[in-house]
Design a protein around this motif. Structure first.
Motif, mmCIF file in Angstrom:
data_model
loop_
_atom_site.group_PDB
_atom_site.id
_atom_site.type_symbol
_atom_site.label_atom_id
_atom_site.label_comp_id
_atom_site.label_asym_id
_atom_site.label_seq_id
_atom_site.Cartn_x
_atom_site.Cartn_y
_atom_site.Cartn_z
ATOM 1 N N GLY A 149 0.801 -1.210 0.000
ATOM 2 C CA GLY A 149 0.000 0.000 0.000
ATOM 3 C C GLY A 149 0.836 1.262 0.000
ATOM 4 N N HIS A 150 1.921 1.255 0.753
ATOM 5 C CA HIS A 150 2.803 2.425 0.817
ATOM 6 C C HIS A 150 3.398 2.732 -0.553
ATOM 7 N N ALA A 151 3.813 1.684 -1.263
ATOM 8 C CA ALA A 151 4.412 1.880 -2.590
ATOM 9 C C ALA A 151 3.396 2.467 -3.564
ATOM 10 N N VAL A 152 2.166 1.951 -3.537
ATOM 11 C CA VAL A 152 1.099 2.491 -4.399
ATOM 12 C C VAL A 152 0.850 3.954 -4.075
ATOM 13 N N GLN A 153 0.702 4.240 -2.792
ATOM 14 C CA GLN A 153 0.397 5.599 -2.338
ATOM 15 C C GLN A 153 1.491 6.584 -2.732
ATOM 16 N N GLN A 154 2.735 6.178 -2.589
ATOM 17 C CA GLN A 154 3.855 7.074 -2.894
ATOM 18 C C GLN A 154 3.825 7.502 -4.356
ATOM 19 N N VAL A 155 3.594 6.563 -5.254
ATOM 20 C CA VAL A 155 3.580 6.877 -6.687
ATOM 21 C C VAL A 155 2.400 7.794 -7.022
ATOM 22 N N ALA A 156 1.220 7.432 -6.528
ATOM 23 C CA ALA A 156 0.023 8.202 -6.880
ATOM 24 C C ALA A 156 0.068 9.611 -6.319
ATOM 25 N N GLU A 157 0.419 9.732 -5.055
ATOM 26 C CA GLU A 157 0.384 11.055 -4.428
ATOM 27 C C GLU A 157 1.533 11.934 -4.899
ATOM 28 N N ALA A 158 2.653 11.344 -5.272
ATOM 29 C CA ALA A 158 3.750 12.136 -5.836
ATOM 30 C C ALA A 158 3.342 12.782 -7.153
ATOM 31 N N ALA A 159 2.395 12.154 -7.847
ATOM 32 C CA ALA A 159 1.893 12.702 -9.115
ATOM 33 C C ALA A 159 0.741 13.683 -8.904
ATOM 34 N N ILE A 172 -7.280 -13.820 -2.490
ATOM 35 C CA ILE A 172 -8.157 -14.496 -3.452
ATOM 36 C C ILE A 172 -7.718 -15.945 -3.576
ATOM 37 N N GLY A 173 -8.668 -16.820 -3.833
ATOM 38 C CA GLY A 173 -8.345 -18.249 -3.968
ATOM 39 C C GLY A 173 -9.601 -19.056 -4.165
ATOM 40 N N THR A 174 -9.918 -19.953 -3.204
ATOM 41 C CA THR A 174 -11.150 -20.727 -3.320
ATOM 42 C C THR A 174 -12.367 -19.828 -3.142
ATOM 43 N N ARG A 175 -12.213 -18.754 -2.411
ATOM 44 C CA ARG A 175 -13.232 -17.709 -2.346
ATOM 45 C C ARG A 175 -12.710 -16.493 -3.096
ATOM 46 N N PHE A 176 -13.628 -15.741 -3.681
ATOM 47 C CA PHE A 176 -13.194 -14.590 -4.466
ATOM 48 C C PHE A 176 -12.567 -13.523 -3.583
ATOM 49 N N HIS A 177 -13.162 -13.283 -2.429
ATOM 50 C CA HIS A 177 -12.598 -12.328 -1.469
ATOM 51 C C HIS A 177 -12.144 -13.089 -0.223
ATOM 52 N N GLU A 178 -10.851 -13.071 0.008
ATOM 53 C CA GLU A 178 -10.266 -13.706 1.185
ATOM 54 C C GLU A 178 -9.451 -12.672 1.956
ATOM 55 N N GLU A 179 -9.029 -13.073 3.147
ATOM 56 C CA GLU A 179 -8.071 -12.254 3.899
ATOM 57 C C GLU A 179 -6.694 -12.391 3.250
ATOM 58 N N PRO A 180 -5.819 -11.387 3.314
ATOM 59 C CA PRO A 180 -6.026 -10.115 4.008
ATOM 60 C C PRO A 180 -6.592 -9.056 3.067
ATOM 61 N N GLN A 181 -7.116 -7.980 3.639
ATOM 62 C CA GLN A 181 -7.388 -6.797 2.840
ATOM 63 C C GLN A 181 -6.048 -6.172 2.433
ATOM 64 N N VAL A 182 -6.024 -5.571 1.232
ATOM 65 C CA VAL A 182 -4.786 -4.980 0.704
ATOM 66 C C VAL A 182 -5.069 -3.513 0.330
ATOM 67 N N PRO A 183 -4.959 -2.595 1.292
ATOM 68 C CA PRO A 183 -5.203 -1.182 0.996
ATOM 69 C C PRO A 183 -4.156 -0.612 0.033
ATOM 70 N N ASN A 184 -4.528 0.464 -0.630
ATOM 71 C CA ASN A 184 -3.607 1.151 -1.543
ATOM 72 C C ASN A 184 -2.914 2.328 -0.869
ATOM 73 N N TYR A 185 -2.788 2.244 0.429
ATOM 74 C CA TYR A 185 -2.089 3.247 1.237
ATOM 75 C C TYR A 185 -1.578 2.516 2.475
ATOM 76 N N GLY A 186 -0.694 3.146 3.211
ATOM 77 C CA GLY A 186 -0.227 2.509 4.434
ATOM 78 C C GLY A 186 1.217 2.820 4.747
ATOM 79 N N SER A 187 1.725 2.151 5.757
ATOM 80 C CA SER A 187 3.090 2.361 6.234
ATOM 81 C C SER A 187 3.910 1.091 6.041
ATOM 82 N N PRO A 188 5.186 1.237 5.699
ATOM 83 C CA PRO A 188 6.045 0.059 5.549
ATOM 84 C C PRO A 188 6.089 -0.768 6.834
ATOM 85 N N LYS A 189 6.225 -2.074 6.655
ATOM 86 C CA LYS A 189 6.387 -3.025 7.761
ATOM 87 C C LYS A 189 5.181 -3.080 8.687
ATOM 88 N N ARG A 190 4.016 -2.668 8.192
ATOM 89 C CA ARG A 190 2.777 -2.775 8.963
ATOM 90 C C ARG A 190 1.840 -3.748 8.268
#
Length: 250
Positions: A149-159, A172-190
């Protein structure tokens, strides 16, 4: 609970992913001004079902009625294909599709230009595509979901663009939505640590304006609250000992 996939399961997901990629490639070939999103949907379903055992993941998922999500201009995700939604020159369309094969799913999205689009829309597509690549690069054993998420956020917000927070990627796997959630923002190592065998749908949703959203009366289509353009790119990615493996590539 996060489930780890076996090498066999990842290979099946890769086969499903190639059908997903082929579907998006087919839509890219035919998209044009004057075509309805219903026509895109019909061609996508025909293409998916032409592969033995493959079925559209979205159709019937939580009651969704179609094979594709087709989200135009200010629509972020979950636009419902319709014969009344006719594509216009200069629009951009997020096309999101999933395929189920042998009990496993793969999911991908791309945002396509309808004819000639504005330079600002071109830049939005380029930056969103770049933010996806940056997120995927962090999908490595020992990193964390927050690194993606941090990497996505850095690129988008820098632009100078906005990152939608109310909507996230997912396992994703046997169910379409599985854990974990993957936000497009966040902090490294969290967030959860990435382990070999995890499979994630990484999907930046980026806006030219404010990233706040609202949902239309159809209870599905999510749009930008300020009416700004939005783009959406996505791949299903496996975490492997050799680095990220994109499962939704041709």
């Amino acid at each position: 609970m996060i489930t780890l996939k076996s090498p066999r399961e990842i290979e099946i997901m890769s086969r499903a992913g190639r059908i997903v990629a082929g579907t998006l490639s087919r839509i890219r070939e035919i998209i044009a001004p004057g075509l309805s999103t219903e026509e895109l949907d019909a061609e996508a379903e025909r293409f998916i079902r032409s592969h033995e055992g493959a079925t559209p993941s979205f159709k019937g998922l939580y009651g969704f009625p179609k094979t594709l999500c087709t989200s135009i201009d200010t629509e972020i995700v979950h636009g419902i294909p319709s014969s009344k939604r006719v594509l216009a020159e200069g629009s951009i369309v997020s096309v999101d599709v999933g395929v189920q094969l042998e009990g496993l799913h793969a999911d991908s999205a791309t945002t396509l230009a309808v004819g000639t689009i504005t330079p600002s829309a071109e830049r939005l597509l380029a930056v969103t595509r770049e933010s996806l690549a940056a997120g995927i690069a962090q999908a490595r054993v020992g990193n964390h979901v927050g690194d993606i998420g941090h990497a996505v956020q850095q690129v988008a917000e820098a632009a100078g663009f906005g990152v939608v927070r109310e909507l996230v990627g997912h396992g994703i796997g046997t169910r379409f939505h599985e854990e974990p959630q993957v936000p497009n923002y966040g902090s490294p190592k969290r967030g959860p640590r990435l382990l070999e065998g995890m499979t994630l749908a990484i999907e930046p949703m980026i806006t030219i304006g404010n990233p706040t959203t609202r949902t239309l009366g159809d209870k599905w289509t999510v749009v930008t609250a300020d009416g700004s353009l939005s783009a959406h790119f996505e791949h299903t990615v496996a975490i492997t000992a050799d680095g990220p493996r994109i499962l939704t590539a041709l």
